[in-house]
Design an enzyme around this catalytic site. Structure first.
Site, PDB file in Angstrom:
ATOM      1  N   GLU A 159       0.818  -1.213   0.000  1.00 18.16           N
ATOM      2  CA  GLU A 159       0.000   0.000   0.000  1.00 18.16           C
ATOM      3  C   GLU A 159       0.857   1.269   0.000  1.00 18.16           C
ATOM      4  O   GLU A 159       0.513   2.259  -0.637  1.00 18.16           O
ATOM      5  CB  GLU A 159      -0.914  -0.015   1.240  1.00 18.16           C
ATOM      6  CG  GLU A 159      -2.056   0.971   1.145  1.00 18.16           C
ATOM      7  CD  GLU A 159      -3.104   0.708   2.221  1.00 18.16           C
ATOM      8  OE1 GLU A 159      -3.664  -0.410   2.239  1.00 18.16           O
ATOM      9  OE2 GLU A 159      -3.354   1.600   3.045  1.00 18.16           O
ATOM     10  N   ASP A 160       1.972   1.250   0.694  1.00 19.13           N
ATOM     11  CA  ASP A 160       2.717   2.492   0.914  1.00 19.13           C
ATOM     12  C   ASP A 160       4.117   2.543   0.304  1.00 19.13           C
ATOM     13  O   ASP A 160       4.825   3.532   0.473  1.00 19.13           O
ATOM     14  CB  ASP A 160       2.824   2.776   2.418  1.00 19.13           C
ATOM     15  CG  ASP A 160       1.464   3.098   3.025  1.00 19.13           C
ATOM     16  OD1 ASP A 160       0.584   3.570   2.287  1.00 19.13           O
ATOM     17  OD2 ASP A 160       1.282   2.873   4.228  1.00 19.13           O
TER      18      ASP A 160
END
Ligand code: ZN
Length: 183
Positions: free
Chosen positions: A68-69
């Site tokens: 996600e990051d």
């Protein structure tokens, strides 16, 4: 220590250093801007402290924000840590192509359908995030924003009730400290 335990520890530490490497240039949003890796480490440490011994869960906790990051892909996780770990991370990863409000709504909708292992990671994530908001909130967050975040986290956790009473009790403990409404 048995050979199996030694092998598990080595895989868990491998996941921790992979995550540390991927998150190396990131900081948490809170006012103390701590190194990002402190967050996945906090999840894994909370789970282990609650008696969780499944290396797959602990590894997924350490890696849960890498796709996600960071630029990490599920294929990379699968290659390095196997399909089970990659699968749990996939379950707890938001689709960043969607608007934020929709992602938050989907987390509530999907919560009840997660695998047990993914629920444990998700629960630990929510506990750690609420604790961080109490200790080191983002500087631009007022009481109302914090209260909304607490309530959203509870809406994600409620459909998972029964999965792990001890973790749920820790969630309830931190939720009880929800900031008061601004006068
Ligand atoms: Zn997280």
């Amino acid at each position: 220590m048995t050979e199996v335990q030694g092998e598990a520890i080595s895989r868990i530490l491998g996941a921790a250093s992979f995550a540390a490497e991927r998150h190396r240039d990131q900081r948490r949003k809170g006012k103390d801007a701590s190194p990002y890796i402190n967050h996945p480490l906090a999840l894994a440490s909370l789970l282990a402290g609650c008696g969780e011994r499944d290396p797959t869960v602990l590894m997924a906790a350490l890696l849960h924000d890498t796709v996600e990051d960071t630029a990490t892909t599920f294929a990379e996780l699968e290659q390095a840590f196997g399909p089970e770990v990659a699968g749990i991370v996939r379950e707890v990863t938001d689709d960043k192509a969607l608007p934020k409000a929709e992602r938050k709504r989907l987390q509530i909708e999907h919560a009840a359908h997660l695998s047990r292992r993914a629920m444990l990671v998700k629960l630990a994530d929510k506990i750690c995030n609420l604790r961080d908001i109490l200790v080191s909130p983002p500087t631009d967050w007022g009481a109302q924003r914090k209260r909304e975040y607490f309530d959203w986290a509870k809406a994600v956790v409620d459909p998972m009730r029964g999965v792990h009473p001890r973790l749920e009790a820790l969630f309830d403990e931190v939720y009880a400290r929800k900031p008061a409404a601004a006068p």
